[in-house]
Scaffold this active site. Structure first.
Site, PDB file in Angstrom:
ATOM      1  NE  ARG A   1      32.042  71.269 -55.333  1.00  0.00           N
ATOM      2  CZ  ARG A   1      32.479  71.218 -54.085  1.00  0.00           C
ATOM      3  NH1 ARG A   1      31.769  71.752 -53.118  1.00  0.00           N
ATOM      4  NH2 ARG A   1      33.610  70.625 -53.794  1.00  0.00           N
TER       5      ARG A   1
ATOM      6  NE  ARG B   1      36.285  67.006 -53.135  1.00  0.00           N
ATOM      7  CZ  ARG B   1      35.055  66.957 -53.672  1.00  0.00           C
ATOM      8  NH1 ARG B   1      34.861  66.359 -54.833  1.00  0.00           N
ATOM      9  NH2 ARG B   1      34.042  67.488 -53.046  1.00  0.00           N
TER      10      ARG B   1
ATOM     11  CE  LYS C   1      33.881  70.855 -44.457  1.00  0.00           C
ATOM     12  NZ  LYS C   1      33.905  69.569 -45.149  1.00  0.00           N
TER      13      LYS C   1
ATOM     14  NE  ARG D   1      39.996  70.306 -47.996  1.00  0.00           N
ATOM     15  CZ  ARG D   1      38.839  70.915 -48.237  1.00  0.00           C
ATOM     16  NH1 ARG D   1      38.602  72.098 -47.751  1.00  0.00           N
ATOM     17  NH2 ARG D   1      37.920  70.309 -48.942  1.00  0.00           N
TER      18      ARG D   1
ATOM     19  NE  ARG E   1      28.762  68.779 -52.762  1.00  0.00           N
ATOM     20  CZ  ARG E   1      29.791  68.850 -51.936  1.00  0.00           C
ATOM     21  NH1 ARG E   1      29.607  69.194 -50.678  1.00  0.00           N
ATOM     22  NH2 ARG E   1      30.994  68.543 -52.349  1.00  0.00           N
TER      23      ARG E   1
HETATM   24  P1  ADP Z   1      34.886  69.720 -50.361  1.00  0.00           P
HETATM   25  O1  ADP Z   1      34.937  69.852 -48.875  1.00  0.00           O
HETATM   26  O2  ADP Z   1      33.624  69.076 -50.854  1.00  0.00           O
HETATM   27  O3  ADP Z   1      36.126  69.095 -50.970  1.00  0.00           O
HETATM   28  P2  ADP Z   1      35.426  72.585 -50.667  1.00  0.00           P
HETATM   29  O4  ADP Z   1      34.500  73.526 -51.320  1.00  0.00           O
HETATM   30  O5  ADP Z   1      35.738  72.798 -49.234  1.00  0.00           O
HETATM   31  O6  ADP Z   1      34.818  71.157 -50.972  1.00  0.00           O
HETATM   32  O7  ADP Z   1      36.830  72.565 -51.466  1.00  0.00           O
HETATM   33  C1  ADP Z   1      36.892  72.295 -52.841  1.00  0.00           C
HETATM   34  C2  ADP Z   1      38.341  72.086 -53.246  1.00  0.00           C
HETATM   35  O8  ADP Z   1      39.092  73.288 -53.019  1.00  0.00           O
HETATM   36  C3  ADP Z   1      39.096  71.019 -52.467  1.00  0.00           C
HETATM   37  O9  ADP Z   1      38.876  69.717 -52.996  1.00  0.00           O
HETATM   38  C4  ADP Z   1      40.544  71.479 -52.641  1.00  0.00           C
HETATM   39  O10 ADP Z   1      41.046  71.152 -53.918  1.00  0.00           O
HETATM   40  C5  ADP Z   1      40.413  72.985 -52.568  1.00  0.00           C
HETATM   41  N1  ADP Z   1      40.567  73.497 -51.185  1.00  0.00           N
HETATM   42  C6  ADP Z   1      39.622  74.106 -50.413  1.00  0.00           C
HETATM   43  N2  ADP Z   1      40.114  74.436 -49.210  1.00  0.00           N
HETATM   44  C7  ADP Z   1      41.403  74.028 -49.205  1.00  0.00           C
HETATM   45  C8  ADP Z   1      42.448  74.053 -48.232  1.00  0.00           C
HETATM   46  N3  ADP Z   1      42.266  74.565 -47.007  1.00  0.00           N
HETATM   47  N4  ADP Z   1      43.649  73.519 -48.583  1.00  0.00           N
HETATM   48  C9  ADP Z   1      43.862  72.993 -49.791  1.00  0.00           C
HETATM   49  N5  ADP Z   1      42.926  72.917 -50.757  1.00  0.00           N
HETATM   50  C10 ADP Z   1      41.706  73.428 -50.474  1.00  0.00           C
END
Ligand code: ADP
Length: 221
Positions: free
Chosen positions: A162, A173, A17, A93, A130
């Site tokens: 990360r 996740r 993404k 999400r 990654r």
């Molecule tokens: P990934 O898709 O690999 O989990 P992201 O960079 O999108 O990585 O998000 C990293 C973390 O940030 C998530 O695991 C979550 O803890 C938090 N996060 C990001 N976006 C949201 C959201 N819309 N709602 C709740 N938590 C979020």
């Protein structure tokens, strides 16, 4: 191509993404709004939000809907997003976030929700490999033997795994994705705003599929 668009990109962690959003944002000349990037910036800046976010993120959990909706509402109200549109990456999400987003965007609705579909087994492999630049967020793929950090080609920052890309946090996740995020596919499908895109293939092929879906959805008639 019509510049400007209001888009959401859904998909499992590791579906690509982030990389595709950067390309889509350049193509349609819209800001790329990544809630993960916003939270990571807050962690780096050691704000109050950053402290809350770090605990949740390291455990592979989700930050509360109220906090996330507030952040996104504020971001979508800025001039660039109001005039040009945006591509949302990592938001919504949960169904609660999607319902709130519908309210926030009632006067300027989302054009199309793209679901980048990559099977769970494949994304597990991809996330394990990654690596991300701590400063500018550029993604890299490590080969199996590479362990030590290296230097980012874009900004000279340190490229690392990360903190939340451990096997336990990734599995957590991905489980949360199935429970909380995958219902959004039905939610947006019901409203006729969803395009499911096959995310398996070369990044270039997948990108063409994505922008074709946006153009098709916006074609008059
Ligand atoms: P990934 O898709 O690999 O989990 P992201 O960079 O999108 O990585 O998000 C990293 C973390 O940030 C998530 O695991 C979550 O803890 C938090 N996060 C990001 N976006 C949201 C959201 N819309 N709602 C709740 N938590 C979020």
């Amino acid at each position: 191509m019509i510049p400007g668009a209001r888009l959401i990109l859904l998909g499992r962690q590791g579906a690509g993404k982030g990389t595709q959003c950067v390309r889509i944002s350049r193509h349609f000349v819209v800001p790329h709004i990544s809630t993960g990037d916003i939270l990571r910036a807050a962690v780096r800046e050691r704000t109050e939000l950053g402290a809350i976010a770090k605990r949740v993120m390291d455990a592979g959990g989700l930050v509360g809907d109220e906090i996330m909706v507030g952040l996104v509402k504020e971001r979508l109200n800025r001039d660039d997003a109001r005039t040009r549109g945006y591509i949302l990456d990592g938001f919504p999400r949960t169904v609660g976030q999607a319902v709130a987003l519908d309210e926030i965007t009632a006067s300027r609705p989302i054009d199309v929700v793209l679901d980048l579909d990559v099977p769970r087994l494949l994304v597990l492999e991809r996330i394990t490999a990654r690596r991300v630049c701590r400063d500018c967020g550029t993604n890299y793929v490590a080969d199996h033997h590479e362990r030590s950090p290296w230097i980012c080609e874009v900004c000279g920052g340190e490229v690392m795994q990360r903190d939340d890309d451990t096997t336990e946090a990734i599995n957590c996740r991905l489980d949360l994705y199935e429970e909380q995020t995958s219902p959004l596919i039905e939610f947006y499908g019901r409203h006729g705003r969803l395009a499911v895109i096959d995310g398996v293939g070369s990044p270039d092929d997948v990108f063409v599929r994505l922008i074709t879906a946006v153009d098709d959805a916006r074609r008059p008639g």
